[in-house]
Design an enzyme around this catalytic site. Structure first.
Site, short mmCIF file in Angstrom:
data_model
loop_
_atom_site.label_atom_id
_atom_site.label_comp_id
_atom_site.label_asym_id
_atom_site.label_seq_id
_atom_site.Cartn_x
_atom_site.Cartn_y
_atom_site.Cartn_z
N LYS A 197 -30.02 3.28 -22.73
CA LYS A 197 -31.05 2.38 -23.23
C LYS A 197 -30.51 0.96 -23.20
O LYS A 197 -29.36 0.72 -23.61
CB LYS A 197 -31.42 2.76 -24.67
CG LYS A 197 -32.18 4.08 -24.76
CD LYS A 197 -33.58 3.92 -24.24
CE LYS A 197 -34.27 5.26 -24.07
NZ LYS A 197 -35.59 5.13 -23.42
N ASP B 75 -32.84 1.96 -19.04
CA ASP B 75 -34.25 1.94 -19.44
C ASP B 75 -34.43 0.91 -20.56
O ASP B 75 -33.80 1.04 -21.62
CB ASP B 75 -34.63 3.34 -19.96
CG ASP B 75 -36.08 3.46 -20.37
OD1 ASP B 75 -36.83 2.48 -20.20
OD2 ASP B 75 -36.46 4.54 -20.86
N GLU C 43 -35.48 1.06 -15.42
CA GLU C 43 -36.74 1.67 -15.89
C GLU C 43 -37.47 0.77 -16.88
O GLU C 43 -36.85 0.22 -17.80
CB GLU C 43 -36.41 3.02 -16.54
CG GLU C 43 -37.61 3.78 -17.07
CD GLU C 43 -37.26 5.21 -17.44
OE1 GLU C 43 -36.43 5.83 -16.74
OE2 GLU C 43 -37.79 5.71 -18.44
N GLU D 206 -44.40 5.64 -17.39
CA GLU D 206 -44.60 6.57 -18.50
C GLU D 206 -45.75 6.16 -19.40
O GLU D 206 -46.28 6.97 -20.15
CB GLU D 206 -43.31 6.75 -19.31
CG GLU D 206 -42.85 5.52 -20.05
CD GLU D 206 -41.48 5.71 -20.72
OE1 GLU D 206 -40.46 5.64 -20.00
OE2 GLU D 206 -41.44 5.92 -21.94
N ASP E 119 -45.67 10.92 -17.09
CA ASP E 119 -45.26 11.98 -18.02
C ASP E 119 -46.36 13.05 -17.99
O ASP E 119 -47.54 12.74 -18.22
CB ASP E 119 -45.11 11.43 -19.44
CG ASP E 119 -44.48 12.46 -20.36
OD1 ASP E 119 -43.40 12.19 -20.89
OD2 ASP E 119 -45.08 13.54 -20.55
N HIS F 293 -41.38 11.47 -15.90
CA HIS F 293 -40.81 11.12 -17.21
C HIS F 293 -40.95 12.36 -18.08
O HIS F 293 -41.91 13.12 -17.94
CB HIS F 293 -41.60 9.96 -17.81
CG HIS F 293 -41.27 9.65 -19.24
ND1 HIS F 293 -41.99 10.15 -20.31
CD2 HIS F 293 -40.29 8.89 -19.77
CE1 HIS F 293 -41.46 9.69 -21.45
NE2 HIS F 293 -40.44 8.93 -21.14
N GLU G 143 -35.43 14.65 -16.06
CA GLU G 143 -34.99 13.96 -17.28
C GLU G 143 -34.78 14.98 -18.40
O GLU G 143 -35.72 15.68 -18.80
CB GLU G 143 -36.04 12.93 -17.72
CG GLU G 143 -35.66 12.28 -19.03
CD GLU G 143 -36.44 11.01 -19.34
OE1 GLU G 143 -37.55 10.84 -18.82
OE2 GLU G 143 -35.91 10.17 -20.11
MG MG Z 1 -38.43 5.45 -20.37
#
Ligand code: MG
Length: 403
Positions: free
Chosen positions: A168, A195, A221, A247, A270, A297, A330
């Protein structure tokens, strides 16, 4: 014929909260959908999004529309739901509700026909899919401590066999740059991704994009807000790291609009939110027609994970060559007992590789007793008519026949 649609809203309070660029979470929520046909067979699905809203949307709006419906007509059911709420729900949590229904119908159809979800999605291209580790979230710690915590968590995943890791970013510019560099120096042989959860404006995203390119990250991302889809092209023109997003996007129509603006190189629907697994296949086709690969995702419990796994098992990587770069699944490794302890039949994942289930449907089954422990609210709708009403009269008839 669909006899009942039930929903289970689940919740687990975490001992330690985890954070990303936008928020800290101290709970995990899930909304599970069960669709039962007259034979007693049941299909399971999952919705991503605000669980109280999607639960209400299914229970009060979509479930009544589908009572008495033939579950083999799953894509017709999608279109029926879509058209019934088109005027006010082309995107948003109601599409999340349709996604869970679509997933449950795919699972049910597979069970009724005796074939796996990947067979219904076009057939497997591969029997196992490599996972990448999602985790390394922010904690309530000093920045120095946090950096050490993240590196040690990453080392744990590498020790478990994960060759690809996603961190992240989006905390603040200085920390992000330090983290990006430290991860690469500590794990020189890993495939790394980052991301930001739409944390940056364009100049910041360009700066971080240069840092990611310098340290050989495989994708950046959600670098920018989904509110400004035209900016992705400007970013892509300036940085040398592939840009991934999607996503927050839904349906083939939404992705067509987003991807046609340019700049996005990896589409990330997603399956519990984009419209469901059958819609994700259509999104993949739209993306492929523009030369863009789709990597699902995935957040939530094993139903969404299994759906993403079947999806990637059936993904033909564009443009294709003898030795392709395989797509990555993922795998969220943050604490979530509803994902890890609630399934009677779960996925087989070893050394960072997930085996594609061959059992009918999605190939995972929640354990009902275990699910009860997490359940905070249940709903159910039952079909009480003797004969399924004709589709044209279904909306009116269902209001009368549903209890
Ligand atoms: Mg993400």
């Amino acid at each position: 014929m669909i006899q009942a649609i039930k929903t289970y809203r689940l919740q687990h309070k975490l001992e330690e909260s985890f954070g990303f660029s936008q928020w800290h979470y101290d709970k995990r929520n899930a909304l599970i959908v069960e669709i039962i046909d007259e034979s007693g067979a049941c299909g399971w699905g999952e919705c991503y999004g605000p669980a109280t809203v999607t639960q209400n949307a299914i229970d009060t709006f979509y479930a009544p529309l589908l009572m008495g419906w033939d579950p083999l007509r799953n894509e017709a059911a999608w279109n029926h739901c879509w058209r019934s709420s088109l005027d006010f729900a082309m995107k948003g949590p109601m599409m999340g509700a349709i996604s869970g229904i679509d997933m449950a119908l795919l699972d049910l159809k597979g069970k009724l026909l005796g074939v796996s979800a990947s067979e219904l999605m076009g057939g497997r291209v591969r029997d196992r899919v490599e996972c990448y580790a999602t985790g390394m979230y922010f904690r309530q710690q000093s920045e120095q401590q946090l950096l050490e915590t993240i590196l040690s968590e990453a080392a744990d995943y590498v020790g478990q066999g994960y060759k690809a890791l996603k961190i992240k970013v989006g905390k603040n510019m200085a920390f992000d740059k330090k983290l990006i560099e430290a991860m690469r120096r500590t794990f020189p042989d890993s495939r790394l991704m980052a991301d930001s959860n739409h944390a940056y404006d364009l100049p910041e995203a360009i700066e971080i994009g240069h840092q990611l390119a310098r340290y050989d990250y495989k994708w950046f991302e959600e670098p920018l807000s989904p509110s400004h889809p035209a900016l992705f092209r400007q970013l892509a023109d300036k940085v040398d790291v592939p840009i991934a997003t999607g996503e927050c996007e839904q349906t083939r129509f939404g992705f067509q609009e987003l991807l046609s603006k340019g700049g996005v190189q990896i589409a990330q629907p997603d399956l519990a939110y984009c419209g469901g697994p059958t819609e994700a296949v259509k999104i993949r086709t739209v993306a492929a027609s523009m030369g863009i690969n789709t990597v699902a995702h995935c957040w939530g419990t094993q139903l969404n994970l299994a759906s993403a796994l079947h999806f990637l098992a059936t993904t033909y990587v564009e443009p294709g060559r003898a030795e392709i770069t395989e797509p990555l699944l993922e795998r969220d490794l943050t604490c979530n007992p509803m994902r890890d302890e609630m399934y009677a039949v779960g996925l087989e994942i070893e050394s960072g590789f997930a085996k594609v289930p061959v059992a009918p449907g999605l190939g995972v089954e929640p354990d009902r007793a275990s699910m009860e422990q997490f359940c905070v609210q249940k709903t159910e709708k039952h079909h009480v008519g003797k004969n399924a009403p004709h589709a044209d009269q279904r909306r009116k008839a269902d209001r009368e026949e549903v209890v």
